[in-house]
Write an enzyme that holds these catalytic residues in place. Structure first.
Site, short mmCIF file in Angstrom:
data_model
loop_
_atom_site.label_atom_id
_atom_site.label_comp_id
_atom_site.label_asym_id
_atom_site.label_seq_id
_atom_site.Cartn_x
_atom_site.Cartn_y
_atom_site.Cartn_z
N ASP A 108 1.04 -1.17 0.11
CA ASP A 108 0.08 -0.06 0.12
C ASP A 108 0.99 1.18 -0.02
OD1 ASP A 108 -2.35 -1.50 0.10
OD2 ASP A 108 -2.32 -1.66 2.32
N LYS B 67 -4.38 2.69 -1.64
CA LYS B 67 -5.40 3.31 -1.58
C LYS B 67 -5.35 4.67 -0.84
CE LYS B 67 -7.84 -0.88 -0.96
NZ LYS B 67 -6.58 -1.97 -1.08
N MET C 104 -7.37 7.96 9.72
CA MET C 104 -7.99 8.36 8.51
C MET C 104 -8.89 9.70 8.80
SD MET C 104 -7.97 4.70 6.75
CE MET C 104 -8.60 3.91 7.92
#
Length: 473
Positions: free
Chosen positions: A247, A269, A382
């Site tokens: 990632d 992502k 996040m």
């Protein structure tokens, strides 16, 4: 890279050492160990060099150095205590394009002697490009404690089987996987016990077995970014994998540690920009494993804490794919520690909640009344994009506007930033300081301790990579 690391075969090749003292002795002994044909030139010699001459192991020439003496040699060492002579040796060697090393004079070295861990035929060389030989020696001391003595015998054994293995397996990947099975088998412990003949029989049996390559997936947590926070098992599996699926959250420094010839597949992502759908990532892991490949699915932080590792493992299990799960240091633990913010503290927070600011579109709204309770810490993953919503909901459900907050950007990495303020300023702080992912939000009274306990990047640090495993007297 200041020097190209190469291993040179010196059997019966002529090498020259200028000097007759202890340093010249050490360099001559190193050349003799490599079976070189050694000549030493000096007006006088130490007793040990004279003893080696009597044993007919090298040739001594009792003379002062003359430039024409360099002709005909592959390598030359200048090991005198006379700078003028050393310079003459260097210039003569340069004129004839001969590799030369002037001891303790790095600008006059066209090759250097590394610190060596010798487990013949396994040889590990460590170099600081002549800038820090003591540091290179300390790294060698650490490696000496890690590399078992039987590694040399194991290398000789498997080396004697290379031709048979190449005939048995035509594919490079098949050969590599066979050797991986060997090094994970009882052959290693048998060699360690000194039973070389029995180990050879075991290898022969494994070679005769017609087993197809067995695929497997390693779901590995890489931690928040500092490569020194990797677990030993994570590093081991990263080095074994045929394919590494990674990632964006995995730092470049950690990606540098994967196997050099491994295939790299990015399925990164970012919020609002999913380059590879999660469903396709799941399918990819299954496909690669079913091809008989060892797959390292490496994730930032911990794969089972907001890493979607659970979803991937469910798919692997449903397809009968073998897998291992290696936990990593999650962002909340790593970033808070490197920011000097304890997640719990008897005077400030008796509980902690891990929260993600990025849920499924159809997901339920967070339990804001619970999250807004005092005397607890919120670690929000996040949450940068959703920070205005997080701020307004916490304030609306009773959290004080003066509640301390900290925003940790690139936590544990060299470019870590920690921005502190109050809950009422959260979204403004993120906008003002142009905070980018990866970033962790820490909300609660403990965030006020950052100014008092901050250490990373602010105090002298001791690197474990630069220290021996045991104290040196």
């Amino acid at each position: 890279m200041q020097y190209l690391p190469i291993f040179t075969k010196l059997d019966d090749k002529p090498v020259l050492v200028i000097g007759g003292g202890e340093v010249a002795l050490r360099k001559s002994q190193a050349f003799l160990k490599a079976r070189a044909k050694v000549t030493v030139i000096a007006p006088e010699f130490c007793a040990e060099l004279e003893a080696l001459e009597k044993q007919q192991k090298l040739t001594l020439q009792r003379a002062y150095f003359q430039p024409e003496q360099v002709l005909g040699y592959m390598l030359i060492i200048a090991a005198t205590d006379n700078d003028t002579v050393n310079t003459q040796v260097f210039e003569a060697a340069e004129q004839h394009n001969i590799f030369v090393n002037v001891v303790d004079d790095q600008p006059k070295c066209r090759f250097i002697f590394p610190s060596i861990v010798d487990r013949d035929p396994i040889t590990i060389a460590i170099s600081s490009a002549g800038t820090a030989p003591v540091l290179a020696r300390r790294l060698r001391e650490k490696l000496e404690t890690l590399i078992p003595q039987h590694i040399g015998a194991l290398a000789k054994l498997v080396g004697s089987f290379r031709k048979q293995v190449k005939q048995r397996f035509t594919s490079f990947d098949d050969r590599r996987q066979f050797w991986e099975r060997v090094f994970d088998s009882n052959v290693v412990s048998t060699v360690q016990k000194g039973n070389i003949e029995q180990a050879s029989d075991q290898l022969t049996t494994m070679l005769d077995d017609n087993l197809p390559p067995q695929g497997e997936v390693y779901v590995v947590g890489a931690g928040p970014g500092d490569p020194e926070l990797l677990t030993l098992k994570a590093l081991q599996l990263m080095q074994q994998a045929d394919v590494v699926v990674y990632d964006y959250l995995v730092s470049d420094e950690i990606m540098e540690l994967v196997r050099r010839d491994a295939e790299l597949i990015c399925v990164g992502k970012r919020a609002g920009d999913h380059s590879v759908p999660q469903e396709r990532t799941n399918e990819l892991l299954v496909e690669l494993a079913q091809q008989g490949k060892k797959v390292c699915r490496i994730k930032g932080g911990d794969p089972f804490i907001y890493g979607r590792g659970g979803e991937e493992v469910q798919v692997l299990a449903s397809h009968g794919v073998s897998y291992q799960i290696v936990p990593g240091i999650t962002a909340a633990a790593g970033c808070s520690a490197y920011a000097g913010i304890p997640l719990t503290h008897r005077d400030h927070a008796q509980a902690i909640q891990f929260v993600t600011g990025h849920c499924k579109k159809e997901g339920q709204e967070l339990d804001w009344p619970s999250l807004a309770k005092p005397n607890q810490t919120l670690a929000i993953y996040m949450g940068v994009i959703k920070s205005p919503h997080i701020q307004s909901q916490l304030l609306a459900h009773g959290r004080s506007a003066t509640t301390p907050v900290a925003i940790v950007e690139n936590g544990t990495r060299k470019d870590q930033r920690v921005i502190t303020g109050q809950l009422a300023q959260l979204s403004e702080l993120i906008e003002t300081h142009a905070i980018q992912s990866p970033a962790l939000l820490i909300i609660g009274e403990v965030a006020s301790l950052h100014q008092q306990l901050a250490w990373f990047g602010e105090t002298t640090q001791t690197s474990s990579f630069a220290q021996p495993l045991t104290d040196v007297a």
